[in-house]
Design a protein around this motif. Structure first.
Motif, mmCIF file in Angstrom:
data_model
loop_
_atom_site.group_PDB
_atom_site.id
_atom_site.type_symbol
_atom_site.label_atom_id
_atom_site.label_comp_id
_atom_site.label_asym_id
_atom_site.label_seq_id
_atom_site.Cartn_x
_atom_site.Cartn_y
_atom_site.Cartn_z
ATOM 1 N N UNK A 1 9.534 6.207 1.950
ATOM 2 C CA UNK A 1 10.098 5.006 2.549
ATOM 3 C C UNK A 1 11.628 5.035 2.440
ATOM 4 N N UNK A 2 12.307 4.668 3.522
ATOM 5 C CA UNK A 2 13.758 4.609 3.490
ATOM 6 C C UNK A 2 14.208 3.150 3.408
ATOM 7 N N UNK A 3 15.519 2.960 3.485
ATOM 8 C CA UNK A 3 16.084 1.623 3.328
ATOM 9 C C UNK A 3 15.569 0.673 4.407
ATOM 10 N N UNK A 4 15.379 1.174 5.620
ATOM 11 C CA UNK A 4 14.901 0.318 6.712
ATOM 12 C C UNK A 4 13.490 -0.197 6.447
ATOM 13 N N UNK A 5 12.665 0.623 5.808
ATOM 14 C CA UNK A 5 11.313 0.181 5.474
ATOM 15 C C UNK A 5 11.351 -0.951 4.454
ATOM 16 N N UNK A 6 12.225 -0.820 3.457
ATOM 17 C CA UNK A 6 12.336 -1.874 2.451
ATOM 18 C C UNK A 6 12.880 -3.160 3.075
ATOM 19 N N UNK A 7 13.840 -3.009 3.971
ATOM 20 C CA UNK A 7 14.377 -4.205 4.647
ATOM 21 C C UNK A 7 13.314 -4.852 5.522
ATOM 22 N N UNK A 8 12.465 -4.035 6.149
ATOM 23 C CA UNK A 8 11.393 -4.587 6.975
ATOM 24 C C UNK A 8 10.384 -5.359 6.112
ATOM 25 N N UNK A 9 10.056 -4.806 4.948
ATOM 26 C CA UNK A 9 9.155 -5.511 4.028
ATOM 27 C C UNK A 9 9.765 -6.843 3.603
ATOM 28 N N UNK A 10 11.073 -6.820 3.334
ATOM 29 C CA UNK A 10 11.750 -8.051 2.912
ATOM 30 C C UNK A 10 11.763 -9.079 4.035
ATOM 31 N N UNK A 11 11.990 -8.638 5.267
ATOM 32 C CA UNK A 11 12.019 -9.565 6.395
ATOM 33 C C UNK A 11 10.632 -10.137 6.679
ATOM 34 N N UNK A 12 9.597 -9.317 6.498
ATOM 35 C CA UNK A 12 8.243 -9.804 6.714
ATOM 36 C C UNK A 12 7.831 -10.831 5.666
ATOM 37 N N UNK A 13 8.344 -10.675 4.440
ATOM 38 C CA UNK A 13 7.881 -11.508 3.331
ATOM 39 C C UNK A 13 8.990 -12.377 2.746
ATOM 40 N N UNK A 14 10.032 -12.655 3.534
ATOM 41 C CA UNK A 14 11.163 -13.389 2.976
ATOM 42 C C UNK A 14 10.780 -14.801 2.555
ATOM 43 N N UNK A 15 9.834 -15.408 3.253
ATOM 44 C CA UNK A 15 9.404 -16.758 2.864
ATOM 45 C C UNK A 15 8.748 -16.717 1.487
ATOM 46 N N UNK A 16 7.905 -15.707 1.255
ATOM 47 C CA UNK A 16 7.257 -15.559 -0.044
ATOM 48 C C UNK A 16 8.286 -15.327 -1.137
ATOM 49 N N UNK A 17 9.269 -14.452 -0.879
ATOM 50 C CA UNK A 17 10.281 -14.144 -1.893
ATOM 51 C C UNK A 17 11.117 -15.383 -2.207
ATOM 52 N N UNK A 18 11.516 -16.117 -1.178
ATOM 53 C CA UNK A 18 12.304 -17.340 -1.395
ATOM 54 C C UNK A 18 11.479 -18.383 -2.142
ATOM 55 N N UNK A 19 10.206 -18.526 -1.773
ATOM 56 C CA UNK A 19 9.340 -19.510 -2.439
ATOM 57 C C UNK A 19 9.156 -19.176 -3.914
ATOM 58 N N UNK A 20 8.927 -17.895 -4.224
ATOM 59 C CA UNK A 20 8.762 -17.497 -5.619
ATOM 60 C C UNK A 20 10.055 -17.695 -6.407
ATOM 61 N N UNK A 21 11.200 -17.409 -5.782
ATOM 62 C CA UNK A 21 12.487 -17.607 -6.462
ATOM 63 C C UNK A 21 12.725 -19.081 -6.754
ATOM 64 N N UNK A 22 12.445 -19.933 -5.784
ATOM 65 C CA UNK A 22 12.608 -21.383 -6.001
ATOM 66 C C UNK A 22 11.614 -21.897 -7.027
ATOM 67 N N UNK A 23 10.401 -21.337 -7.018
ATOM 68 C CA UNK A 23 9.419 -21.746 -8.024
ATOM 69 C C UNK A 23 9.890 -21.366 -9.422
#
Length: 496
Positions: A1-23
């Motif tokens: 996996x390259x940087x673009x793959x990681x960015x794609x994962x982050x863009x797909x799951x950004x709501x989850x990441x933001x929700x967990x951070x706020x939690x």
């Protein structure tokens, strides 16, 4: 996996990441609010040698006192020091319990001893710290006094008396918030990575390329009203979805650049991926480009073409295959262009046998001799073998993949089934793709606010007349088909 793959994962799951951070941030704040404030008071003592000898003796005494300091640090936590402090203050606590609230330390190469005491009351913390320092002075004086009598060679003095702290030392709200946010962020990223690893659904061209190298003929943009208005003639003329089907039409022509294939089977791995609407709209797009097109509903298990187009389904493909009527009498014209539809007819008990028969092969050859293109809507590949059998009679196969629905293992099995019968796989169509986000395929740069006309009598820019039966739901399918028959009859030769 390259940087673009990681960015794609982050863009797909950004709501989850933001929700967990706020939690995590909320948990850190909740812990700070729920925790009882704790105050810490500190006092310092100096250890000295009571000697007035030479410089060498003083140096030896200083080394001696530094060596003894660590012993005094350990002595603070013993009942010898703590019990007198408890008695002096009248505390209802044992030396063992008090020792858990006392922290004693000494810096290396110094003769300073620091005593910290934590308590829920700032005044009580200062009082306990002061009492323990006084008790330590007395305990060291008693322990270091010679047995033969005389004074102790070690002297402890309080150089920094304990003072009641003005603010609590715990909880540290800023630290708790920072730790909570960091833990929530790491947990969100971990869950996103695990979710991506376990999720085998095909969402984009990147996921498709991990399964097959078959050409991607196009991506069909998903629109919110696509279920209520599935046909190309119902979409805005320059909408992403309409442009997707025109792009698919162009790419299919390039995939068939040799021009040998005139009939195309449209299928999918499983039901519900949009193969029927893709076949219908592809036929409409080809007809709009000026080709004479025959759309055949060969899904003899769950036929949907006639229902979408508002045509009669009771007579059609099966009627022609059993010899009850000639195909010329079964073709139903649709719209303003040269598009004819051969409905499924009655559902037979043996669909696979009918589709794989010589009669089906002859019928396709007859239709290919009259029409420029045949679009055949076939059943899904995995539940039944109809599509694989039918692909042997057609010039090529187009596999529709429903984004967010088809799993990699399903598509692998479907392509393997087609390769087993040596079908000519022209390519794959990704359906129901979002127009925005990391998995978007279609891009629009024009204003498409103006929609196709809804009045059946006024087609715009080459769009087909939409059947009254499908628009209003009142007139019969037969009337819709017959109303457009004269318009086509002059343009189509009979199927010989």
């Amino acid at each position: 996996m390259d940087l673009r793959d990681y960015l794609r994962i982050l863009r797909r799951n950004w709501i989850l990441v933001v929700a967990m951070s706020l939690a995590g941030l909320a948990v850190g704040g909740g812990v700070s609010i729920a925790a009882k404030p704790t105050y810490t008071a500190e006092t310092q003592l100096f250890v000295a040698i009571q000697s007035s000898g030479s410089v060498q003796e003083l140096q030896q005494g200083n080394t001696f006192s530094q060596a003894r300091v660590q012993s005094y640090v350990k002595t603070v936590a013993t009942p010898v020091v703590l019990q007198p402090a408890i008695d002096a203050l009248g505390l209802d606590i044992t030396p063992k319990e008090l020792s858990k609230r006392v922290k004693t330390s000494s810096d290396l190469n110094t003769v300073l001893i620091s005593i910290e005491v934590s308590d829920s009351s700032p005044v009580q913390a200062a009082a306990i710290a002061q009492a323990i320092s006084s008790s330590l002075v007395n305990a060291v004086d008693t322990l270091e006094r010679p047995k033969a009598g005389g004074t102790s060679p070690i002297s402890l003095s309080v150089i920094s008396p304990a003072v009641a702290p003005a603010s609590p030392s715990a909880p540290n709200t800023k630290l708790n918030l920072a730790l909570g946010f960091l833990i929530g962020l790491v947990a969100g990223l971990g869950i996103a990575a695990l979710r991506t690893l376990l999720d085998t659904r095909i969402k984009s061209e990147v996921d498709l390329r991990a399964v097959t190298n078959e050409p991607l003929l196009g991506g069909i943009a998903f629109e919110a009203d696509a279920e209520k208005k599935p046909l190309l003639t119902q979409a805005a003329f320059q909408s992403p979805r309409a442009e997707s089907f025109r792009q698919l039409r162009t790419n299919l022509q390039f995939a068939n650049v040799a021009g040998h294939a005139k009939s195309f089977v449209v299928t999918s791995s499983l039901p519900g991926e949009g193969k029927s609407t893709t076949a219908i709209n592809l036929a409409i797009a080809l007809a709009e480009a000026g080709q004479s097109v025959c759309l055949i509903d060969a899904d003899l298990r769950r036929p949907m073409v006639a229902e979408y187009l508002g045509l009669e389904r009771s007579a059609g493909l099966t009627t022609a295959l059993v010899g009850s009527a000639d195909v010329n009498d079964l073709l139903q014209p649709w719209g303003a262009n040269d598009l004819y539809v051969l409905a499924s007819g009655q559902i037979p008990p043996n669909p696979s046998e009918l589709l794989g028969s010589d009669d089906m092969k002859v019928l396709i050859e007859r239709l290919e001799s009259v029409f420029d293109t045949l679009i055949i809507d076939a059943p899904p590949l995995l539940p039944v073998t109809d599509a694989a059998v039918l692909s042997q009679h057609a010039g090529g196969v187009v596999v529709v993949v429903g984004a967010q629905k088809t799993r990699t293992q399903d598509l692998t099995k479907s392509l393997a089934a087609l390769q087993l019968v040596e079908a000519n796989i022209l390519g794959v169509v990704l359906n129901r793709l979002p127009t925005k986000g990391p998995d978007a395929y279609a891009y629009s740069y024009t204003n498409y606010e103006s929609h196709r006309p809804t009045d059946e009598t006024t087609p715009m820019r080459g769009s087909k007349v939409f059947p009254t039966a499908l628009v209003n739901g009142h007139d019969s399918p037969q009337s819709s088909a017959s109303s457009t028959a004269p318009e086509h009859e002059s343009n189509r030769s009979s199927v010989r």
